[in-house]
Every structure is written in C-alpha cells, then in structure tokens.
Design an enzyme around this catalytic site. Structure first.
Site: not given
Ligand code: GLN
Length: 186
Positions: A78, A168, A170
């Site tokens: 992410c 994610h 995790e």
């Molecule tokens: N939108 C976040 C970003 O661009 C990432 C969101 C997340 O890690 N759940 O940093």
C-alpha cells in the site's frame, strides 16, 4: 533469516507478527544501524508522505537505497508501494522509485470505502486482500511482472528484487504472500 519492517509510521506490528508466525527473525527498523544483516525489508502501509518525511528525518533514505543497490529484496504494501514506485500520477513528487510502475494514490477510494476481497496471485492462488485507500498500478514497464489484478487493475507486481502490493497481507491470516517474499530473500 532476519527481515526488517520500516517502523516509523503505519501498520508495523501486524507485519512483525506475520513474520514471527513464519519463524523468521522480524526486526522493526527505526535507525540505519538496524538495517544491518537484513535478508529483506518490508515498507508497510500507512501514509506514504508521512513515512517519507520520517525516513528522511531518521537518515534512512540513503541506507535503504544502498540496501537496494546491494540486492536486498524490498516489499512495499500500500503506502510502501507508493514509496517504491517510479512515478505517482496524482502527486507532484516521487520517493524511492525502485520499480518501473506509475501508481495512482488513493485509487481504491476513501477510508470509508475500504473493502476486503480476494485476488488471484500468480503462483500462489486466491488470497484475501484488504484495500484501504489503496494505490492502483496505472502503467508498468516491460521489466515488470504483474502478479495480481483486481477488476482489471494491476494490484501486485514484481521487478527483480522489488515486490509491491496495493493491499494489506498483514491484515489477514493468510501468509502465502509473505512466503513468496521470503523465497525472494533466499
Ligand atoms: N493512501 C495512502 C498513501 O498514499 C496509502 C494508504 C494505506 O497504506 N493504507 O500513502
């Protein structure tokens, strides 16, 4: 095998717990010295701009660049994917830029639009995937292998020693995505 998790912001504990379940030594990384001897490094989800600011503040940016040059595998989930991408289509700066993809930040929607689904990962099969303001891959260079898609959007990819996922791992009990990364780590 010792695997580090960048621990300046974001969901660090969940990654450490998943790694411990796989019986590898999992270490939170807050200072450059903690990168020593790592077989791999995870950049977690969180807020990419905040993580970047804290990485700079902690003196970790250059040591992580060196780690990458030395061939140590990196896994960004992410926000970690945003940090590793070469281009961010809706943001004026870029961060490490180690993988030849262009990502769109927050492409999966707002926090309230978070969802859990399943994605088919090449070589692994169907895994549960949690999306929270997730980046999607809008372009991938020829050296990039797309490992999973969600509704036609690439959401997991690999180039050499760099692995990225929009979702994610995790936050679920499924450890197969970690096993894939650990295989890259030798
Ligand atoms: N939108 C976040 C970003 O661009 C990432 C969101 C997340 O890690 N759940 O940093």
């Amino acid at each position: 095998m010792r695997i580090g998790v960048v621990a300046v912001q974001g969901d660090v504990r969940e990654h450490l717990r998943a790694l411990e379940r796989l019986e590898v030594e999992a270490v939170p990384v807050r200072r450059p010295a903690e990168l020593e001897g790592l077989a791999g490094l995870i950049l977690p989800g969180g807020e990419s701009t905040a993580i970047w600011r804290l990485l700079k503040w902690s003196g970790l940016v250059e040591p992580i660049e060196e780690l990458h040059r030395a061939g140590v595998p990196l896994f960004g989930t992410c926000a970690g994917m945003v940090l590793l991408a070469k281009e961010i289509v809706n943001w004026p700066e870029r961060f490490f830029g180690f993988i030849d993809i262009a990502v769109e930040r927050n492409a999966s929607g707002r926090q309230v639009d978070s969802f859990e689904t399943e994605v088919e990962v090449a070589g692994i099969g169907t895994v549960p995937a949690v999306f929270i303001r997730a980046p999607y891959i809008r372009r991938a260079g020829p050296g990039v292998e797309i490992l999973a898609e969600h509704r036609g959007q690439p959401v997991m990819a690999r180039q050499g020693t760099v692995l990225v996922a929009s979702f994610h791992p995790e936050l679920t009990d499924d450890l197969r995505v970690y096993e894939l990364f650990l295989k890259m780590c030798g």
